[in-house]
Design a protein around this motif. Structure first.
Motif, short mmCIF file in Angstrom:
data_model
loop_
_atom_site.label_atom_id
_atom_site.label_comp_id
_atom_site.label_asym_id
_atom_site.label_seq_id
_atom_site.Cartn_x
_atom_site.Cartn_y
_atom_site.Cartn_z
N GLY A 154 0.79 -1.22 0.00
CA GLY A 154 0.00 0.00 0.00
C GLY A 154 0.83 1.27 0.00
N LYS A 155 2.15 1.14 0.18
CA LYS A 155 3.04 2.30 0.16
C LYS A 155 3.94 2.22 -1.06
N ASN A 156 3.90 3.23 -1.90
CA ASN A 156 4.67 3.20 -3.14
C ASN A 156 5.98 3.95 -2.98
N ALA A 157 7.07 3.21 -2.80
CA ALA A 157 8.39 3.83 -2.65
C ALA A 157 8.82 4.53 -3.93
N SER A 158 8.27 4.10 -5.07
CA SER A 158 8.64 4.71 -6.36
C SER A 158 8.26 6.18 -6.40
N ASP A 159 7.10 6.52 -5.84
CA ASP A 159 6.66 7.91 -5.82
C ASP A 159 7.65 8.80 -5.09
N ILE A 160 8.09 8.32 -3.94
CA ILE A 160 9.03 9.10 -3.13
C ILE A 160 10.36 9.27 -3.86
N ALA A 161 10.85 8.18 -4.46
CA ALA A 161 12.12 8.25 -5.19
C ALA A 161 12.02 9.22 -6.36
N LEU A 162 10.90 9.20 -7.06
CA LEU A 162 10.71 10.09 -8.20
C LEU A 162 10.75 11.55 -7.75
N VAL A 163 10.04 11.86 -6.68
CA VAL A 163 9.99 13.24 -6.18
C VAL A 163 11.38 13.71 -5.74
N ILE A 164 12.11 12.84 -5.03
CA ILE A 164 13.46 13.21 -4.59
C ILE A 164 14.36 13.52 -5.78
N ASP A 165 14.31 12.66 -6.80
CA ASP A 165 15.14 12.88 -7.99
C ASP A 165 14.71 14.14 -8.74
N ALA A 166 13.41 14.35 -8.83
CA ALA A 166 12.90 15.53 -9.54
C ALA A 166 13.34 16.81 -8.84
N MET A 167 13.28 16.83 -7.53
CA MET A 167 13.74 18.00 -6.78
C MET A 167 15.23 18.23 -6.98
N ASP A 168 16.00 17.14 -6.97
CA ASP A 168 17.44 17.24 -7.17
C ASP A 168 17.76 17.81 -8.55
N VAL A 169 17.07 17.31 -9.58
CA VAL A 169 17.28 17.79 -10.94
C VAL A 169 16.89 19.26 -11.06
#
Length: 236
Positions: free
Chosen positions: A72-87
């Motif tokens: 029920g918890k999508n780790a992919s969403d968190i990883a995407l947001v972290i990378d997007a903020m970094d970029v």
């Protein structure tokens, strides 16, 4: 002198996006510049991502592996947001593109806009309105084929869409001349400044086709052969 192209970062939520429409996305983003970053997020051990996996090498997409640690918890969403903020803060990027039908990325989009980035969104019709409206432009991928082949003589049940009709009337009023006529160029620009509107999401190739299909508006060619439109109810 060569034309300076905008640099685009493309983020794919593979769990919530159709791989079969990726060519549509590439064709659309090519209008804005060149994609320099391509990343796809998901649990690549899952057979449900096989269609995306087949595209990775062909389109030079970097897969980012994220295991589903808790149901029920999508780790992919968190990883995407972290990378997007970094970029967004460390790379020379002009346009940020998100392929997803998940509204969890809405805060990410609003932050990118606040930083002066153009934000393109792509997803299915089920995508929640907050995410759709937050993007600079959003295209429903399950409407792209209809829009590419639409027939303006085919009746469209869009007069009952009060939000759309209100938007069109407001933009005409904001750009009309003394006779009530507004050029489609300024109308389209005004709409883009207000919302993520894209006429293809309603089944039309362009905005002139959309206006022609709604008998609430008059549309004609001006002296310079460009289209102008006005609100018919004001001139009955």
């Amino acid at each position: 002198m060569s034309e300076i192209k905008q640099k685009i970062a493309l983020f794919i939520d593979a769990d919530n996006a159709p791989a079969s429409k990726f060519e549509v996305v590439l064709s659309e983003v090519a209008k804005y510049g060149v994609v320099t970053i391509r990343k796809a997020y998901g649990n690549w051990k899952s057979p449900t991502l096989k269609a995306w996996e087949d595209l990775l090498h062909e389109h030079a997409i970097q897969p980012v592996q994220q295991y589903d640690l808790i149901k029920g918890k999508n780790a992919s969403d968190i990883a995407l947001v972290i990378d997007a903020m970094d970029v967004m803060y460390t790379k020379d990027i002009d346009v940020m593109c998100f392929i997803t039908s998940d509204c969890d990325f809405t805060p990410m989009v609003t932050r990118a806009l606040a930083e002066g980035k153009v934000v393109l969104g792509f997803g299915e019709r089920k995508t929640p309105a907050p995410f759709v409206n937050a993007c600079s432009k959003f295209l429903f991928l399950d409407q792209s084929e209809t829009a590419a082949t639409e027939d303006i003589s085919k009746p469209k049940n869009i007069k009952s869409d009060t939000k759309l009709i209100g938007l069109l009337r407001q933009t005409i009023e904001a750009t009309e001349d003394d006779g009530g006529w507004a050029a489609l160029g300024p109308v389209g620009a005004n709409i883009s400044n207000r919302t993520s509107f894209d006429c293809r999401n309603y089944g039309f190739k362009n905005i002139s086709s959309l206006f022609k299909a709604i008998d609430l508006f008059e549309i004609k060619r001006s002296q310079d052969k460009s289209y102008v439109v006005r609100d018919a109810r004001k001139y009955k």
